[in-house]
Design an enzyme around this catalytic site. Sequence first.
Site, mmCIF file in Angstrom:
data_model
loop_
_atom_site.group_PDB
_atom_site.id
_atom_site.type_symbol
_atom_site.label_atom_id
_atom_site.label_comp_id
_atom_site.label_asym_id
_atom_site.label_seq_id
_atom_site.Cartn_x
_atom_site.Cartn_y
_atom_site.Cartn_z
ATOM 1 N N HIS A 1 0.819 -1.215 0.000
ATOM 2 C CA HIS A 1 0.000 0.000 0.000
ATOM 3 C C HIS A 1 0.857 1.271 0.000
ATOM 4 C CE1 HIS A 1 -3.755 2.133 0.603
ATOM 5 N NE2 HIS A 1 -3.322 2.704 1.723
ATOM 6 N N PHE A 2 1.770 1.375 0.949
ATOM 7 C CA PHE A 2 2.636 2.549 1.052
ATOM 8 C C PHE A 2 3.992 2.252 0.400
ATOM 9 C CE2 PHE A 2 -0.257 3.483 4.684
ATOM 10 C CZ PHE A 2 -0.675 4.748 4.278
#
Length: 357
Positions: free
Chosen positions: A332-333
């Site tokens: 995600h990040f």
Amino acid sequence: MTLLIATALARSERPTAALIRDHFFISTYRETIMRSLIMCLMLATASMTAANVAAALPAQATTYVREVPVPVHYRTAKIEGLDIFYREAGPADAPVVLLLHGFPTSSHMFRNLIPLLADRYHVIAPDYPGYGQSASPDHSNFAYTFSGVANIVDRLLDHLAVESYAMYVMDYGAPVGYRLALKHPERVSALIIQNGNAYDEGLKEFWDPIKTYWSDGSKKSREALSGLVTLETTKFQYTDGMEDVSRISPDNWVHDQALLDRPGNKDIQLDMLYDYRTNVPLYPAFQSFFRERKPPTLIVWGKNDYIFPEAGAHPYLKDLPNAEIHILNSGHFLLEEKLDVAAPLINDFLNRNVAKK
């Protein structure tokens, strides 16, 4: 001359006065010459620029010359009665790059990227109300909606006299940015999309309990989402799907969770999750913007993201067929793990499409 004296002593000979006198005269003369040379060298070096110093160094030594990073400024502006925090860096007259963060973080997610862009671009990264260092009024007194957040960002840009910008959108930043694009399509010079959705294909099983809350708005469904603001989930968002978890600093979830745990912030987050439902009906309008304006677009996507999976990346190509797409083996990040891969792609894209010619 010192050798002559030493030799004389070794032979048990007494050095003559003349020999000693000559030794000290020559030594003093030598020291004077050396001091003069050193002083000339120091004066010459002081007058050289950093570039000249680097050029004067041997080739193998130039690798140790480092440019000083562009300073980042941490500012707050009063926008519609709220203190809105933002990070700002780079030349004031350079093209603007607007960085729009996701959940549950803030402009903190861009802390490492900003210095890598700010040598050529005017970078602005705001915290939304209820996030990071911006004001967090109680949710009973302030409506936490994506429309409201987009309006706050829009007013901040007006306050900063920004009339054109490339947008980096991620997670919540996508609907915030795309709402700005619908309002001011002429201002968007380029798009950088990182795990931010604009298509139904991107809303997979993670969203099922959230969709239940959208459909009934019940207290039960709301409380069922409470786990999304816990430390366990925050850490999951940073570590799940990462190729090398050892590259992810624990400071990330410690920082974000401290802000999530502030009194009243849980309700802010649940309000935002509920209001996300208003973004989905706007997907066709977002897609029309893509087709009609055709902004230069770079897609950099973490393929292992459970929240915004890879399935949400490819539909962009239907409306932006010239978009450059890079699917990275990350989560995600991805900036926390793949900054060394993503930053060159972003800089190259901006240099070709946005930089002053």
